[in-house]
Design a protein around this motif. Structure first.
Motif, PDB file in Angstrom:
ATOM      1  N   ASP A 183      24.474  62.813  22.211  1.00  0.00           N
ATOM      2  CA  ASP A 183      23.052  63.158  22.149  1.00  0.00           C
ATOM      3  C   ASP A 183      22.771  64.113  20.991  1.00  0.00           C
ATOM      4  O   ASP A 183      21.773  63.959  20.268  1.00  0.00           O
ATOM      5  N   LEU A 184      23.643  65.104  20.808  1.00  0.00           N
ATOM      6  CA  LEU A 184      23.454  66.025  19.686  1.00  0.00           C
ATOM      7  C   LEU A 184      23.690  65.304  18.362  1.00  0.00           C
ATOM      8  O   LEU A 184      22.988  65.554  17.369  1.00  0.00           O
ATOM      9  N   ALA A 185      24.654  64.388  18.339  1.00  0.00           N
ATOM     10  CA  ALA A 185      24.925  63.620  17.117  1.00  0.00           C
ATOM     11  C   ALA A 185      23.707  62.807  16.688  1.00  0.00           C
ATOM     12  O   ALA A 185      23.461  62.638  15.489  1.00  0.00           O
ATOM     13  N   GLU A 186      22.952  62.302  17.658  1.00  0.00           N
ATOM     14  CA  GLU A 186      21.726  61.564  17.330  1.00  0.00           C
ATOM     15  C   GLU A 186      20.783  62.431  16.496  1.00  0.00           C
ATOM     16  O   GLU A 186      20.157  61.950  15.545  1.00  0.00           O
ATOM     17  N   VAL A 226      22.108  62.584  13.019  1.00  0.00           N
ATOM     18  CA  VAL A 226      21.844  61.351  12.263  1.00  0.00           C
ATOM     19  C   VAL A 226      20.497  61.478  11.548  1.00  0.00           C
ATOM     20  O   VAL A 226      20.363  61.163  10.362  1.00  0.00           O
ATOM     21  N   ASP A 227      19.499  61.952  12.286  1.00  0.00           N
ATOM     22  CA  ASP A 227      18.164  62.130  11.694  1.00  0.00           C
ATOM     23  C   ASP A 227      18.203  63.158  10.566  1.00  0.00           C
ATOM     24  O   ASP A 227      17.575  62.962   9.517  1.00  0.00           O
ATOM     25  N   LEU A 261      29.033  56.156  19.608  1.00  0.00           N
ATOM     26  CA  LEU A 261      27.670  56.354  19.127  1.00  0.00           C
ATOM     27  C   LEU A 261      27.157  55.093  18.444  1.00  0.00           C
ATOM     28  O   LEU A 261      26.001  54.680  18.638  1.00  0.00           O
ATOM     29  N   THR A 262      28.014  54.461  17.655  1.00  0.00           N
ATOM     30  CA  THR A 262      27.644  53.216  16.976  1.00  0.00           C
ATOM     31  C   THR A 262      27.297  52.127  17.992  1.00  0.00           C
ATOM     32  O   THR A 262      26.291  51.421  17.853  1.00  0.00           O
ATOM     33  N   VAL A 284      30.046  61.271  10.294  1.00  0.00           N
ATOM     34  CA  VAL A 284      29.591  62.590   9.846  1.00  0.00           C
ATOM     35  C   VAL A 284      28.773  63.256  10.945  1.00  0.00           C
ATOM     36  O   VAL A 284      28.979  64.431  11.282  1.00  0.00           O
ATOM     37  N   ALA A 285      27.859  62.519  11.543  1.00  0.00           N
ATOM     38  CA  ALA A 285      26.985  63.081  12.582  1.00  0.00           C
ATOM     39  C   ALA A 285      27.778  63.521  13.805  1.00  0.00           C
ATOM     40  O   ALA A 285      27.530  64.595  14.368  1.00  0.00           O
TER      41      ALA A 285
END
Length: 318
Positions: free
Chosen positions: A24-27, A30-31, A145-146, A293-294
């Motif tokens: 969730d934090l990685a999302e 990404v932004d 995540l992908t 990276v995210a």
């Protein structure tokens, strides 16, 4: 967010809600990474040391970029020019680095358990960037995540992991993560590369590519890790591609909307046909690199929060 870990040493130690917290934090990252200003101050004032005892392009580069985008002071330790080459033990190296008061230590090592050993000797957060055949947790997290972004969920998917399972820490971490998310896991490859013991982890094992891919939502290909092989595991690369390399004909067995993954580096024409790897409608291989990276930003951010909280508590108790 529910994430209580001091280190990120493997998927095995993570609860499902902790995995979700990282994703969730990685999302959000990404932004951030897709915006014009790609920087945060989450790690401002902290020091990150990347210590890679094995060659790496994607993992080391993404950890370095992740740290710098979060505002950390990042140092890449050149193992080839370090005292390790002069005979210094891993523990002595850890004690030396610990005396410099780093905050985050990213480690890749050819021996299983190396990251865990370091975590016992240092006062900072340790992230396992791959240890022997054991685990590669951030790769499994970026894969998750992908998949979640492509499929809208992680739970109860049918995932086929194909190729060199025996030597793959990526496969082990993915099996553990997907198992926690109640997905159906199929392992596909020759008996020499897919030991029957993996069935004990709840996996289905197939020696035929088309049978293994039947109805799969996700097709994850793995690299043949020749550097970890101490014998003849396949007759030839040509024969291996014929039987277990992913091409358009074999992919037809999977669902029409199945995605194709590969952790890289790819051996085109051995594990995967180049046209499949580059198919923008099926392949998410480049997205995996972006998500790396995210995910690593998210993992270091969460570990840094816990590190700061622990140090603050120690200061109060003192």
């Amino acid at each position: 967010m529910t994430f209580r870990q001091r280190h990120l040493l493997g998927i095995e130690r993570l609860a499902p809600n902790e995995i979700t917290a990282i994703l969730d934090l990685a999302e959000r990252y990404v932004d951030l990474n897709r915006g014009e200003t790609k920087h945060s101050d989450a790690l401002a004032g902290l020091t990150q040391i990347n210590m890679f005892f094995e060659n790496s392009t994607r993992t080391q580069a993404s950890f370095e970029i992740a740290g710098k985008r979060l505002g950390a002071d990042v140092m890449n330790m050149g193992v080839e020019t370090s005292s390790v080459k002069k005979g210094e033990t891993l523990i002595d190296t850890a004690l030396t680095l610990n005396a410099m008061h780093p905050d985050l230590l990213v480690v890749r090592h050819p021996h299983s358990g190396a990251a865990d050993l370091l975590a016992q000797k240092v006062n900072c957060a340790v992230l396992n960037a791959g240890d022997g055949r054991h685990e590669h947790p951030t790769q499994a997290l970026l894969d998750a995540l992908t998949i979640r972004r492509a499929k809208g969920r992680l739970h109860r998917l049918s995932v086929a992991i194909c190729g060199d399972i025996a030597h793959s820490r990526v496969a082990r971490s993915n099996i553990l993560l997907l198992g926690k998310m109640e997905s159906r896991i199929r392992l596909v490859g020759p008996p020499t590369l897919v030991p029957s013991a993996f069935a004990e982890l709840g996996c289905e094992i197939y020696g035929d590519m088309r049978e293994g891919l039947e109805g799969a939502d996700v097709v994850m290909m793995l690299r043949l890790q020749k550097e970890r092989m101490d014998g003849a595991f396949i007759p030839s690369q040509r024969e291996y591609f014929h039987r277990f390399g992913l091409d358009a004909d074999k992919l037809r067995a999977a669902r029409p909307d199945a995605i194709v993954m590969h952790p890289g580096p790819m051996n085109r024409g051995v594990e995967i046909d180049g046209t499949i790897a580059d198919d923008i409608n099926r392949s998410v291989i480049q997205e995996q690199v972006e998500m790396g990276v995210a995910v690593r930003m998210a993992a270091m951010d969460l570990l840094a929060r816990n590190l700061k909280a622990a140090r603050a508590e120690e200061g109060i108790m003192a």
